[in-house]
Design a protein around this motif. Structure first.
Motif, PDB file in Angstrom:
ATOM      1  N   VAL A 149       0.855  -1.196   0.000  1.00 53.79           N
ATOM      2  CA  VAL A 149       0.000   0.000   0.000  1.00 53.79           C
ATOM      3  C   VAL A 149       0.889   1.243   0.000  1.00 53.79           C
ATOM      4  N   PRO A 150       0.671   2.178  -0.941  1.00 54.22           N
ATOM      5  CA  PRO A 150       1.578   3.330  -1.065  1.00 54.22           C
ATOM      6  C   PRO A 150       1.290   4.419  -0.047  1.00 54.22           C
ATOM      7  N   ALA A 151       2.319   5.224   0.221  1.00 52.05           N
ATOM      8  CA  ALA A 151       2.158   6.423   1.046  1.00 52.05           C
ATOM      9  C   ALA A 151       1.714   7.584   0.161  1.00 52.05           C
ATOM     10  N   PHE A 152       1.391   8.717   0.779  1.00 51.97           N
ATOM     11  CA  PHE A 152       1.050   9.910   0.018  1.00 51.97           C
ATOM     12  C   PHE A 152       2.305  10.550  -0.582  1.00 51.97           C
ATOM     13  N   PHE A 153       2.128  11.248  -1.699  1.00 55.00           N
ATOM     14  CA  PHE A 153       3.150  12.118  -2.294  1.00 55.00           C
ATOM     15  C   PHE A 153       4.440  11.379  -2.643  1.00 55.00           C
ATOM     16  N   ASN A 154       4.325  10.112  -3.011  1.00 54.01           N
ATOM     17  CA  ASN A 154       5.496   9.315  -3.384  1.00 54.01           C
ATOM     18  C   ASN A 154       6.530   9.220  -2.267  1.00 54.01           C
ATOM     19  N   LEU A 155       6.075   9.329  -1.038  1.00 53.32           N
ATOM     20  CA  LEU A 155       6.989   9.208   0.086  1.00 53.32           C
ATOM     21  C   LEU A 155       7.306   7.739   0.354  1.00 53.32           C
ATOM     22  N   SER A 156       8.275   7.514   1.204  1.00 52.65           N
ATOM     23  CA  SER A 156       8.684   6.165   1.562  1.00 52.65           C
ATOM     24  C   SER A 156       7.559   5.441   2.291  1.00 52.65           C
ATOM     25  N   PRO A 157       7.472   4.101   2.171  1.00 55.13           N
ATOM     26  CA  PRO A 157       6.503   3.339   2.963  1.00 55.13           C
ATOM     27  C   PRO A 157       6.665   3.532   4.463  1.00 55.13           C
ATOM     28  N   LEU A 158       7.829   4.026   4.900  1.00 55.19           N
ATOM     29  CA  LEU A 158       8.025   4.310   6.322  1.00 55.19           C
ATOM     30  C   LEU A 158       7.122   5.442   6.791  1.00 55.19           C
ATOM     31  N   ASN A 159       6.515   6.169   5.845  1.00 51.28           N
ATOM     32  CA  ASN A 159       5.593   7.253   6.185  1.00 51.28           C
ATOM     33  C   ASN A 159       4.143   6.795   6.182  1.00 51.28           C
ATOM     34  N   THR A 160       3.908   5.508   6.311  1.00 49.45           N
ATOM     35  CA  THR A 160       2.550   4.984   6.376  1.00 49.45           C
ATOM     36  C   THR A 160       2.198   4.613   7.811  1.00 49.45           C
ATOM     37  N   LEU A 161       0.930   4.290   8.013  1.00 50.36           N
ATOM     38  CA  LEU A 161       0.417   3.959   9.340  1.00 50.36           C
ATOM     39  C   LEU A 161       1.098   2.738   9.936  1.00 50.36           C
ATOM     40  N   ALA A 162       1.548   1.820   9.087  1.00 50.06           N
ATOM     41  CA  ALA A 162       2.172   0.594   9.583  1.00 50.06           C
ATOM     42  C   ALA A 162       3.458   0.882  10.340  1.00 50.06           C
ATOM     43  N   HIS A 163       4.204   1.884   9.901  1.00 49.74           N
ATOM     44  CA  HIS A 163       5.501   2.175  10.496  1.00 49.74           C
ATOM     45  C   HIS A 163       5.475   3.348  11.471  1.00 49.74           C
ATOM     46  N   GLU A 164       4.425   4.170  11.420  1.00 48.15           N
ATOM     47  CA  GLU A 164       4.360   5.313  12.331  1.00 48.15           C
ATOM     48  C   GLU A 164       2.905   5.669  12.628  1.00 48.15           C
ATOM     49  N   PRO A 165       2.266   4.942  13.571  1.00 46.64           N
ATOM     50  CA  PRO A 165       0.854   5.190  13.896  1.00 46.64           C
ATOM     51  C   PRO A 165       0.635   6.251  14.973  1.00 46.64           C
ATOM     52  N   SER A 166       1.680   6.662  15.673  1.00 43.18           N
ATOM     53  CA  SER A 166       1.504   7.523  16.846  1.00 43.18           C
ATOM     54  C   SER A 166       1.005   8.916  16.483  1.00 43.18           C
ATOM     55  N   GLU A 167       1.442   9.463  15.353  1.00 46.81           N
ATOM     56  CA  GLU A 167       1.002  10.818  14.970  1.00 46.81           C
ATOM     57  C   GLU A 167      -0.488  10.843  14.648  1.00 46.81           C
ATOM     58  N   GLU A 168      -0.950   9.817  13.954  1.00 43.29           N
ATOM     59  CA  GLU A 168      -2.381   9.729  13.650  1.00 43.29           C
ATOM     60  C   GLU A 168      -3.192   9.552  14.923  1.00 43.29           C
ATOM     61  N   HIS A 169      -2.643   8.786  15.878  1.00 39.26           N
ATOM     62  CA  HIS A 169      -3.361   8.543  17.127  1.00 39.26           C
ATOM     63  C   HIS A 169      -3.477   9.811  17.964  1.00 39.26           C
ATOM     64  N   LYS A 170      -2.498  10.705  17.878  1.00 43.85           N
ATOM     65  CA  LYS A 170      -2.568  11.965  18.621  1.00 43.85           C
ATOM     66  C   LYS A 170      -3.728  12.826  18.132  1.00 43.85           C
ATOM     67  N   GLN A 171      -4.034  12.758  16.845  1.00 47.47           N
ATOM     68  CA  GLN A 171      -5.088  13.585  16.283  1.00 47.47           C
ATOM     69  C   GLN A 171      -6.461  12.939  16.408  1.00 47.47           C
ATOM     70  N   ARG A 172      -6.505  11.636  16.347  1.00 43.39           N
ATOM     71  CA  ARG A 172      -7.766  10.909  16.509  1.00 43.39           C
ATOM     72  C   ARG A 172      -7.479   9.644  17.310  1.00 43.39           C
ATOM     73  N   SER A 173      -7.680   9.721  18.599  1.00 43.82           N
ATOM     74  CA  SER A 173      -7.387   8.590  19.482  1.00 43.82           C
ATOM     75  C   SER A 173      -8.588   7.647  19.523  1.00 43.82           C
ATOM     76  N   TYR A 174      -8.395   6.468  18.997  1.00 41.27           N
ATOM     77  CA  TYR A 174      -9.472   5.470  19.041  1.00 41.27           C
ATOM     78  C   TYR A 174      -8.924   4.130  19.537  1.00 41.27           C
ATOM     79  N   ILE A 175      -7.905   3.623  18.863  1.00 36.24           N
ATOM     80  CA  ILE A 175      -7.257   2.382  19.285  1.00 36.24           C
ATOM     81  C   ILE A 175      -5.779   2.679  19.510  1.00 36.24           C
TER      82      ILE A 175
END
Length: 399
Positions: A149-175
């Motif tokens: 599954v690709p990241a946005f803006f041709n960024l590295s896969p390291l910029n996806t939720l699989a490798h860095e979920p904490s930033e998304e969780h700070k904005q919308r904490s659910y799980i």
């Protein structure tokens, strides 16, 4: 003569020092394979191991911070009678030396989670190159597709939720995302339920040039107790889970007016949770107290601050009870309340487990008390009146 000997000694010492400072076994970064994610599955009694590997240049940022071309991602799929045999099969065609020290994501399939999980992960904990900090997920989808599954803006896969979920969780904490060392610590803790996030693919939200552009999403959890998965719980069954997690940074809750119509939205954060244990007729009962702070982000009805706090508190309480009952219906303690009993009265906990009684049932949650304090209403004001900032909402959980 002595002067010549001293000069020769100095030359010899210089040569020897130069030889000692040489790096004989150095490896250039372009001459290594770097595994960034590993997936574990089982098929036909064999282990199936997936790996994700990317071009090292796709990780480094250029001057604009974005690449002109999509990064190249390689995935492997190998089999073996054991997990380690499947991993070693990668070396047959790896071409270069493979490094495992950059893994930041571990995916475990639902078929593996249904059995004794610890025995499947033994190699990961023993191999010195793999760190204890990767994020861990369960999944009921194709691991190979998830790795591509690709990241946005041709960024590295390291910029996806699989490798860095904490930033998304700070904005919308659910799980709450979980790291490998926390996962391994909690999975062996008696009377605890580990909630492993489920990684899935969202194919309907995003598009690129009017073409489907899938993205990763966390859409539920696998509840693991006694090192075996007790089942999958989707997000709509876990609405109250966020209010029982101290790591919740920001999560929205809707409120309704007297007619049951949508009246606004408040964002709540930083829950303070207290769990009290009572023993009634030899069985545990729990009282839960939750205090939350937040702010108003949308107000569509003529409702003052105290009324909004009461509505939000009532909604949070309802979600906490509903999620608890969803777990009990599947014989799962989603809030790990049983662990409170284990810590405070281990003898009783052992006695209940040695009998045919269930330590947790729908009546184990005796009461839920919620307080909500709205600190501000953004750039607009709400009408205020004197009175308690957060009226009591304590009622019987079963009511």
């Amino acid at each position: 003569m002595r002067k010549c000997i001293n000069i020769l000694k100095l030359i010899w010492l210089t040569v020897m020092l130069n030889m000692l400072t040489g790096c004989w076994d150095i490896k250039e970064i372009q001459d290594m394979n770097y595994i960034t994610a590993i997936g574990i599955d089982q098929e036909d009694g064999e282990f199936v191991v997936y790996t994700q590997m990317m071009d090292f240049t796709s990780v480094a940022k250029n001057e604009t911070g974005k690449a002109e071309k999509p990064p190249q991602v390689w995935t492997s799929k190998t089999r073996g009678k054991t997990f380690d045999m499947a991993v070693n099969a990668i070396y047959d065609s790896a071409q270069l030396r493979t490094s495992w020290s950059h893994i930041s994501c571990i995916l475990i399939s639902d078929s593996v989670l249904k059995s004794k999980v610890l025995t499947k992960l033994d190699t990961i904990g023993r191999y010195q190159e793999i760190r204890m900090t990767p994020w861990v997920y369960g999944t009921n989808e194709s691991i190979e597709q998830l790795f591509n599954v690709p990241a946005f803006f041709n960024l590295s896969p390291l910029n996806t939720l699989a490798h860095e979920p904490s930033e998304e969780h700070k904005q919308r904490s659910y799980i709450v995302p979980i790291r490998y060392f926390d996962f391994m610590a909690l999975i062996t803790e008696p009377a605890s339920t580990v909630l492993l996030p489920n990684l899935s693919i969202d194919k309907g939200t995003w598009s690129l040039n009017q073409k489907e552009n899938p993205k990763l999403v966390i859409n539920g959890v696998f509840a693991i107790s006694e090192v075996v998965s007790k089942g999958f719980f989707p997000n709509d069954k876990l609405a109250g889970l966020r209010w029982m997690e101290t790591d919740t940074k920001r999560s929205p809750v809707t409120i309704t007016n007297k007619n049951g119509e949508y009246a606004g939205l408040v964002v709540l954060s930083k829950p303070k949770i207290r769990k009290k244990l009572n023993i009634v007729n030899g069985m545990p009962q729990f009282r839960v107290n939750v205090k939350l702070h937040g702010n108003v982000v949308e107000a569509l009805d003529d409702m003052n601050k105290t009324e909004m706090e009461m509505k939000a508190a009532a909604r949070v309480r309802e979600e906490i009870i509903s999620t608890f009952k969803n777990g009990i219906a599947s014989k799962t303690d989603l809030y790990s309340l049983e662990h409170v009993l284990f810590k405070k009265d281990t003898r009783l906990w052992k006695k209940i487990h040695q009998s045919s009684l269930q330590p947790m049932d729908a009546g184990s949650l005796e009461s839920v008390h919620v307080e909500v304090h709205l600190d501000h209403a953004g750039m607009k004001l709400l009408p205020h009146h004197d009175g308690p900032a957060a009226p009591s909402t304590r009622k019987e959980a079963g009511s």
